[in-house]
Each structure stands twice: as C-alpha cells, then as structure tokens.
Write an enzyme that holds these catalytic residues in place. Structure first.
Site, PDB file in Angstrom:
ATOM      1  N   TYR A  38       1.070  -1.270  -0.028  1.00  0.00           N
ATOM      2  CA  TYR A  38       0.251   0.441   0.090  1.00  0.00           C
ATOM      3  C   TYR A  38       0.713   1.864  -0.035  1.00  0.00           C
ATOM      4  O   TYR A  38       0.536   1.645  -0.709  1.00  0.00           O
ATOM      5  CB  TYR A  38      -0.722  -0.214   1.159  1.00  0.00           C
ATOM      6  CG  TYR A  38      -1.935   0.453   1.279  1.00  0.00           C
ATOM      7  CD1 TYR A  38      -3.533   0.174   0.584  1.00  0.00           C
ATOM      8  CD2 TYR A  38      -1.708   2.883   1.176  1.00  0.00           C
ATOM      9  CE1 TYR A  38      -3.878   1.942   0.479  1.00  0.00           C
ATOM     10  CE2 TYR A  38      -2.452   3.197   1.790  1.00  0.00           C
ATOM     11  CZ  TYR A  38      -4.084   2.782   0.713  1.00  0.00           C
ATOM     12  OH  TYR A  38      -4.874   3.436   1.087  1.00  0.00           O
ATOM     13  N   HIS A  42       1.202   3.846  -2.827  1.00  0.00           N
ATOM     14  CA  HIS A  42       0.795   5.252  -3.176  1.00  0.00           C
ATOM     15  C   HIS A  42       2.170   6.638  -3.074  1.00  0.00           C
ATOM     16  O   HIS A  42       2.155   7.260  -3.040  1.00  0.00           O
ATOM     17  CB  HIS A  42      -0.097   5.377  -1.388  1.00  0.00           C
ATOM     18  CG  HIS A  42      -0.648   5.214  -1.662  1.00  0.00           C
ATOM     19  ND1 HIS A  42      -1.173   3.668  -1.713  1.00  0.00           N
ATOM     20  CD2 HIS A  42      -2.631   5.736  -1.720  1.00  0.00           C
ATOM     21  CE1 HIS A  42      -2.730   4.557  -1.753  1.00  0.00           C
ATOM     22  NE2 HIS A  42      -2.938   5.024  -1.617  1.00  0.00           N
ATOM     23  N   TYR A  61      -4.885  16.462  -0.111  1.00  0.00           N
ATOM     24  CA  TYR A  61      -5.385  15.651   0.324  1.00  0.00           C
ATOM     25  C   TYR A  61      -4.812  14.748   0.455  1.00  0.00           C
ATOM     26  O   TYR A  61      -3.262  14.284   0.190  1.00  0.00           O
ATOM     27  CB  TYR A  61      -5.858  14.516  -1.662  1.00  0.00           C
ATOM     28  CG  TYR A  61      -6.555  12.912  -1.653  1.00  0.00           C
ATOM     29  CD1 TYR A  61      -6.986  12.597   0.312  1.00  0.00           C
ATOM     30  CD2 TYR A  61      -6.441  12.238  -2.187  1.00  0.00           C
ATOM     31  CE1 TYR A  61      -7.360  11.650   0.039  1.00  0.00           C
ATOM     32  CE2 TYR A  61      -7.614  11.215  -1.839  1.00  0.00           C
ATOM     33  CZ  TYR A  61      -7.681  10.731  -1.086  1.00  0.00           C
ATOM     34  OH  TYR A  61      -8.734   9.505  -0.232  1.00  0.00           O
ATOM     35  N   TRP A  99      -7.320   2.084 -10.157  1.00  0.00           N
ATOM     36  CA  TRP A  99      -6.800   2.283  -9.487  1.00  0.00           C
ATOM     37  C   TRP A  99      -7.589   1.056  -7.918  1.00  0.00           C
ATOM     38  O   TRP A  99      -7.019   0.859  -7.354  1.00  0.00           O
ATOM     39  CB  TRP A  99      -6.703   3.301  -8.666  1.00  0.00           C
ATOM     40  CG  TRP A  99      -5.652   3.812  -7.933  1.00  0.00           C
ATOM     41  CD1 TRP A  99      -6.642   4.604  -6.511  1.00  0.00           C
ATOM     42  CD2 TRP A  99      -3.728   4.040  -7.277  1.00  0.00           C
ATOM     43  NE1 TRP A  99      -5.900   4.766  -5.273  1.00  0.00           N
ATOM     44  CE2 TRP A  99      -4.629   4.583  -6.439  1.00  0.00           C
ATOM     45  CE3 TRP A  99      -3.032   3.701  -7.951  1.00  0.00           C
ATOM     46  CZ2 TRP A  99      -3.112   4.403  -5.832  1.00  0.00           C
ATOM     47  CZ3 TRP A  99      -2.018   4.137  -7.866  1.00  0.00           C
ATOM     48  CH2 TRP A  99      -1.758   4.647  -6.141  1.00  0.00           C
ATOM     49  N   TRP A 100      -9.103   1.885  -7.876  1.00  0.00           N
ATOM     50  CA  TRP A 100     -10.078   1.280  -6.506  1.00  0.00           C
ATOM     51  C   TRP A 100      -9.965   0.125  -6.048  1.00  0.00           C
ATOM     52  O   TRP A 100      -9.866  -0.217  -5.322  1.00  0.00           O
ATOM     53  CB  TRP A 100     -11.403   1.603  -6.748  1.00  0.00           C
ATOM     54  CG  TRP A 100     -10.991   3.731  -6.778  1.00  0.00           C
ATOM     55  CD1 TRP A 100     -10.152   3.811  -5.755  1.00  0.00           C
ATOM     56  CD2 TRP A 100     -12.604   4.149  -7.176  1.00  0.00           C
ATOM     57  NE1 TRP A 100     -10.424   5.785  -5.479  1.00  0.00           N
ATOM     58  CE2 TRP A 100     -11.847   5.994  -6.370  1.00  0.00           C
ATOM     59  CE3 TRP A 100     -13.213   3.742  -7.844  1.00  0.00           C
ATOM     60  CZ2 TRP A 100     -13.014   6.887  -6.685  1.00  0.00           C
ATOM     61  CZ3 TRP A 100     -14.479   4.597  -7.412  1.00  0.00           C
ATOM     62  CH2 TRP A 100     -14.280   6.525  -7.195  1.00  0.00           C
TER      63      TRP A 100
END
Length: 135
Positions: A38, A42, A61, A99-100
């Site tokens: 993860y 990112h 964000y 991506w999701w």
C-alpha cells in the site's frame, strides 16, 4: 450531499460561486499483509489518478496510517461547487476505477454493507466528524 455553492448574499444572480472549501475525513482498515505494498503504490500514484483528483476539485489530500490499529485516516479539502457531480466524474474515470480495484483489495471497510469504492453506496471509506479545527 447538499449544494456547495450559492449566490452572493442579496444578489439575484444565480451564477454559482466557487465554494471556499469543505474538509472531509475518512477512515478504513488496511489489511496487515498489504502495508508495504500500500505504501509502495502510494509513493507512485498513477498520474491519471492524481489528475482526476485535481480535476474533481480536491486539494490537500493526505492519507495517514496507524500501524497499531491498521487504520488509514484520509483527509482532503473539496473546493468545487458540485460535490456529487465531481464524485460521479471521479467514478467514471476507468483509471481511477482500476486504482480502486487494486487498493480496495488491500483494505477492509468499516462501513456495514460496503462492497467497494466503485459502488459508492454505502461508501467504502467511513466518514468521520470533525470536532476541532484551527487555521
């Protein structure tokens, strides 16, 4: 979500005025076996995803991780005039949906009945209430 724009006070003009910004915060659980992956994805978010975030009027964000609980905490500021339309535009982007699908598999939603980010309702990430802020 309610309308995020309005006419200037006392104005008969119905031209939307850009919203000054509303902050959002959300939480989800990161599966422990995906922590390294993860963080890796990112560290190099796909350019198409970053552009869509910008195009949907999202600024500032951030995602934080608590390794003790596995909780991811995300926050952002929405500065557009139609949150629902912008989120629908986000949902329509094939690269964002890809991506999701990748990142959802690394997460465990805290929202009962949530299926994935793409479905939208109920939401994949749990919204949390802001109780204090100082600028």
């Amino acid at each position: 979500m309610s309308q995020l724009w309005s006419s200037p006070k006392g104005s008969a003009d119905s031209t939307p005025v850009r919203y000054a910004g509303r902050r959002f915060a959300q939480i989800i659980k990161l599966k422990p076996e995906f922590v390294a992956q993860y963080k890796e994805v990112h560290a190099a978010v796909w350019p198409e995803v970053l552009q869509q975030i910008k195009d949907c009027n999202i600024q500032d964000y951030s995602i934080f991780h608590d390794p003790e609980t596995g909780i991811l905490f995300a926050s952002f500021k929405y500065v557009g005039s139609d949150f629902d339309a912008d989120m629908e535009n986000m949902r329509q982007n094939p690269k964002v949906r890809e991506w999701w699908r990748m990142t959802d598999g690394m997460q465990e939603s805290l929202v009962p009945g949530a299926k994935d980010s793409e479905s939208g309702e109920p939401p994949w990430w749990r919204a949390v209430e802001e109780v204090f802020y100082t600028a």
